[in-house]
Design an enzyme around this catalytic site. Structure first.
Site, PDB file in Angstrom:
ATOM      1  N   SER A 132       5.449  30.808  48.449  1.00 20.26           N
ATOM      2  CA  SER A 132       6.431  29.801  48.829  1.00 20.26           C
ATOM      3  C   SER A 132       5.891  28.395  48.561  1.00 20.26           C
ATOM      4  O   SER A 132       5.090  28.183  47.651  1.00 20.26           O
ATOM      5  CB  SER A 132       6.809  29.994  50.307  1.00 20.26           C
ATOM      6  OG  SER A 132       7.885  29.158  50.662  1.00 20.26           O
ATOM      7  N   TYR A 136      14.574  23.380  43.887  1.00 24.12           N
ATOM      8  CA  TYR A 136      13.314  23.981  44.318  1.00 24.12           C
ATOM      9  C   TYR A 136      13.205  24.016  45.834  1.00 24.12           C
ATOM     10  O   TYR A 136      12.846  25.035  46.431  1.00 24.12           O
ATOM     11  CB  TYR A 136      12.147  23.203  43.706  1.00 24.12           C
ATOM     12  CG  TYR A 136      10.796  23.861  43.877  1.00 24.12           C
ATOM     13  CD1 TYR A 136      10.431  24.945  43.086  1.00 24.12           C
ATOM     14  CD2 TYR A 136       9.871  23.377  44.802  1.00 24.12           C
ATOM     15  CE1 TYR A 136       9.185  25.542  43.218  1.00 24.12           C
ATOM     16  CE2 TYR A 136       8.623  23.958  44.947  1.00 24.12           C
ATOM     17  CZ  TYR A 136       8.280  25.046  44.146  1.00 24.12           C
ATOM     18  OH  TYR A 136       7.043  25.639  44.284  1.00 24.12           O
ATOM     19  N   LYS A 178      13.149  27.680  47.834  1.00 31.16           N
ATOM     20  CA  LYS A 178      11.984  28.081  48.626  1.00 31.16           C
ATOM     21  C   LYS A 178      12.359  28.248  50.100  1.00 31.16           C
ATOM     22  O   LYS A 178      11.809  29.119  50.791  1.00 31.16           O
ATOM     23  CB  LYS A 178      10.853  27.067  48.470  1.00 31.16           C
ATOM     24  CG  LYS A 178      10.212  27.082  47.086  1.00 31.16           C
ATOM     25  CD  LYS A 178       9.616  28.434  46.731  1.00 31.16           C
ATOM     26  CE  LYS A 178       8.915  28.429  45.391  1.00 31.16           C
ATOM     27  NZ  LYS A 178       8.321  29.733  45.038  1.00 31.16           N
TER      28      LYS A 178
END
Length: 254
Positions: A137, A151, A155
């Site tokens: 992660s 992004y 995540k």
């Protein structure tokens, strides 16, 4: 008991390559290295304990074949390290980046995880060593850096998926790991082209951290990730932990 059998996505470079090396040489595991290409560095690791598979993690039709090849060679799957990912596109929510670019990002960083889990869970449940899933992660999952919209969101979704997996599959240990600011190609992209999307001070921080030699070595966070894929305890099930946290102290390099 057999040698641990661990699948690693994005295994050809960076963190994935470091993880693969540790699994082979420190933890004496059998490794299935999944990547779009086989780099010279990955090719150099060739042995009976390494099965390299070229393919796109977003291709759901490829996963049953990956599982089949793994079972034919090693007869088990004990761990899954979901490391493959992309930073692209760096963009702002209100700019003219096509929505399709966000969707392609999520295909790589999120939906491929679901595909991999659907394919591997039936075998992980049967692991004699206790099945484990490690999600690679990022601090972006909880921070929300400007210019990293896709992004950040993917995540965060990854961490949620890990928590859900822990609830649904309590006999499989699931943990999401923050590897920190690692000296990989992703950091190079941020330094070279991130400035036009990020806040100025945030971009300068990444440039400065690299210049001062303070980036995390892939080998350091990679050791923690590899160790967790084999030894993660039930107490970490569903947790989001940093590679250098107290919870991961016993999994770091000596």
């Amino acid at each position: 008991m057999h040698k641990p059998v661990i699948l690693v996505t994005g295994a050809s470079k960076g963190i994935g390559l470091a993880v693969t090396k540790h699994l082979l040489y420190i933890f004496s595991a059998n490794v299935v290295a999944i990547s779009r290409t086989v780099t010279p560095e990955l090719e150099a690791l060739k042995s009976d304990s390494l099965l390299t598979v070229t393919g796109d993690v977003t291709d759901e039709h490829a996963w049953p074949l990956i599982i089949q090849r793994t079972l034919q060679k090693y007869n088990a799957i004990d761990g899954l390290i979901l490391n493959a990912g992309t930073l692209d596109p760096l963009c702002r929510i209100g700019d003219d980046t096509p929505l399709d670019s966000w969707k392609k990002h999520f295909d790589v960083n999120f939906f491929s995880l679901v595909t991999a889990l659907k394919a591997t869970l039936p075998v992980l449940r049967k692991s004699e060593l206790g099945g484990r899933v490690v999600f690679v992660s990022s601090g972006a999952a909880v921070k929300g850096t400007a210019g990293w919209g896709p992004y950040n969101a993917s995540k965060a979704a990854m961490n949620s998926l890990s928590r859900t997996l822990a609830e649904e599959e309590p006999d499989i240990k699931s943990v999401a790991v923050r590897p920190g600011m690692v000296d990989t190609g992703m950091q190079h992209i941020l330094r070279e082209s991130g400035g036009i999307h990020m806040a100025e001070e945030a971009h300068k921080m990444f440039v400065r951290t690299h210049a001062e030699g303070k980036l995390v070595k892939p080998e350091d966070c990679g050791h923690v990730i590899a160790a967790l894929a084999i030894k993660a305890p039930k107490s970490l099930n569903g947790q989001f932990v940093s590679w250098d946290s107290e919870e991961c102290k016993d999994f770091r390099k000596d």
